[in-house]
Motif scaffolding. Sequence first.
Motif, PDB file in Angstrom:
ATOM      1  N   PHE A 131      17.916 -26.372  30.165  1.00  0.00           N
ATOM      2  CA  PHE A 131      19.007 -26.306  29.196  1.00  0.00           C
ATOM      3  C   PHE A 131      20.320 -25.845  29.837  1.00  0.00           C
ATOM      4  O   PHE A 131      21.374 -25.887  29.196  1.00  0.00           O
ATOM      5  N   LYS A 180      12.919 -23.551  30.832  1.00  0.00           N
ATOM      6  CA  LYS A 180      14.149 -23.230  30.102  1.00  0.00           C
ATOM      7  C   LYS A 180      15.404 -23.453  30.941  1.00  0.00           C
ATOM      8  O   LYS A 180      16.506 -23.543  30.388  1.00  0.00           O
ATOM      9  N   GLN A 236      17.491 -27.901  22.232  1.00  0.00           N
ATOM     10  CA  GLN A 236      16.891 -26.678  22.769  1.00  0.00           C
ATOM     11  C   GLN A 236      15.980 -26.019  21.746  1.00  0.00           C
ATOM     12  O   GLN A 236      14.849 -25.627  22.064  1.00  0.00           O
ATOM     13  N   THR A 272      12.867 -28.325  21.051  1.00  0.00           N
ATOM     14  CA  THR A 272      11.965 -28.382  22.195  1.00  0.00           C
ATOM     15  C   THR A 272      11.205 -27.073  22.362  1.00  0.00           C
ATOM     16  O   THR A 272      10.028 -27.070  22.737  1.00  0.00           O
ATOM     17  N   THR A 273      11.858 -25.973  22.068  1.00  0.00           N
ATOM     18  CA  THR A 273      11.171 -24.678  22.120  1.00  0.00           C
ATOM     19  C   THR A 273      10.036 -24.642  21.104  1.00  0.00           C
ATOM     20  O   THR A 273       8.927 -24.172  21.400  1.00  0.00           O
ATOM     21  N   GLN A 283      19.234 -33.083  30.668  1.00  0.00           N
ATOM     22  CA  GLN A 283      18.251 -32.177  30.075  1.00  0.00           C
ATOM     23  C   GLN A 283      16.927 -32.871  29.766  1.00  0.00           C
ATOM     24  O   GLN A 283      15.854 -32.344  30.081  1.00  0.00           O
TER      25      GLN A 283
END
Length: 383
Positions: free
Chosen positions: A189, A186, A170, A173-174, A196
Amino acid sequence: MIVGILKKPAFADNAAFDLVGPKVDVRVERDGATRPIAEVPNLQSGDRLWIHPVLLDSQSVHYLMVVAFLRGATNPPPENWFTRAETWNKPVRDEGIFVTVPPEAEEALVFLAPETGGAFSTLRNAVRGKPGAFVRAAQDLEQASLDRSRLEAYLEAVKVTSVIDPEELQLRTTFLARSLNIKLDKQCFDKPSAEQVPCLTQNNEALVLDDAHSQNMVATLTTGAPTDLLAQLSSTPSARNGYYSPYIGAVVDVVRILGTTHSAQYQYIPALALPKKDEMHLRLNNPPSFRNPKSVIVIALPPIRPTVAPPLRALDANQVFCANKPDLVLPADGAPLVFATELARNFVHHLETKAGATDLPAKPESSRGGFVIDTQNARDSGS
């Protein structure tokens, strides 16, 4: 009762580019230095290009390679701005060819055409007869190739992170989405871990967001060319629902434009060029035809104009960092191509200390959201 089935718009399918085409090696010589094509954002007048088509020895169809330079939509290029090379001949197959960018040229294209009698004159007449279509095609192809490079970098990094460091998926990837200017869902997640990655990478052609940096690198043609489909698509429900990204818009545009240039002998199909070092890896969205009208593969080289500096910006210009931190990362965004390609290089972080000034090596890493600074010299000097 009538049951309606909602399908993904047909235009979006044009963005797949999932067919692997041939490779073309390209190097650029300028001011006595030679660079691989992956490190060249823009060509300049006087550049000496080495172009080498990489075809299998078993290639059964003879491809004629034509390198063409353009100088605007309303000014057909002279006949001597076209260079032909018979790729089946041993000198070309083994050593490639050299061409020089002429003065006043603005765009460059490479054509790979199945050889027929009069193929060279047919291609040259097509370009000179309708230069605006090929100028616009060159610009849209370059834009789409740059956008596709961002998408490829994102997809690869997500897959690697999911294997090597799934707990950080997470966060990484952000950072990736911010650095590469990619649309991030989002809600992915909230799904089980096994779902995912497929969620983050689905409908991937629509993930690419608008990027001012690549748009500035590829000048927009404002006269003498068909209207950009993006203006039309932006007002459609499909666009608002996310089917059309700028990447898809550029692809749709170039497919439509090249479709207007076909003849009984040839049709023109676009190829996205994904550079790695001196290799241009080509991706096709349509299978080539070897029956009339035969398919001519159209490849765009970097535009011929001054290089545009990447518009990098710090996320927080007032934030204070410790130069002695061994894993120092300076958050930055605004220039996705810096993180997705090899076009920018040799970054340093200039540091002023009591002991004097020093430059610390800086490496862009999209999965960490900025530039990773090598602070070893600063720590050794006690700064």
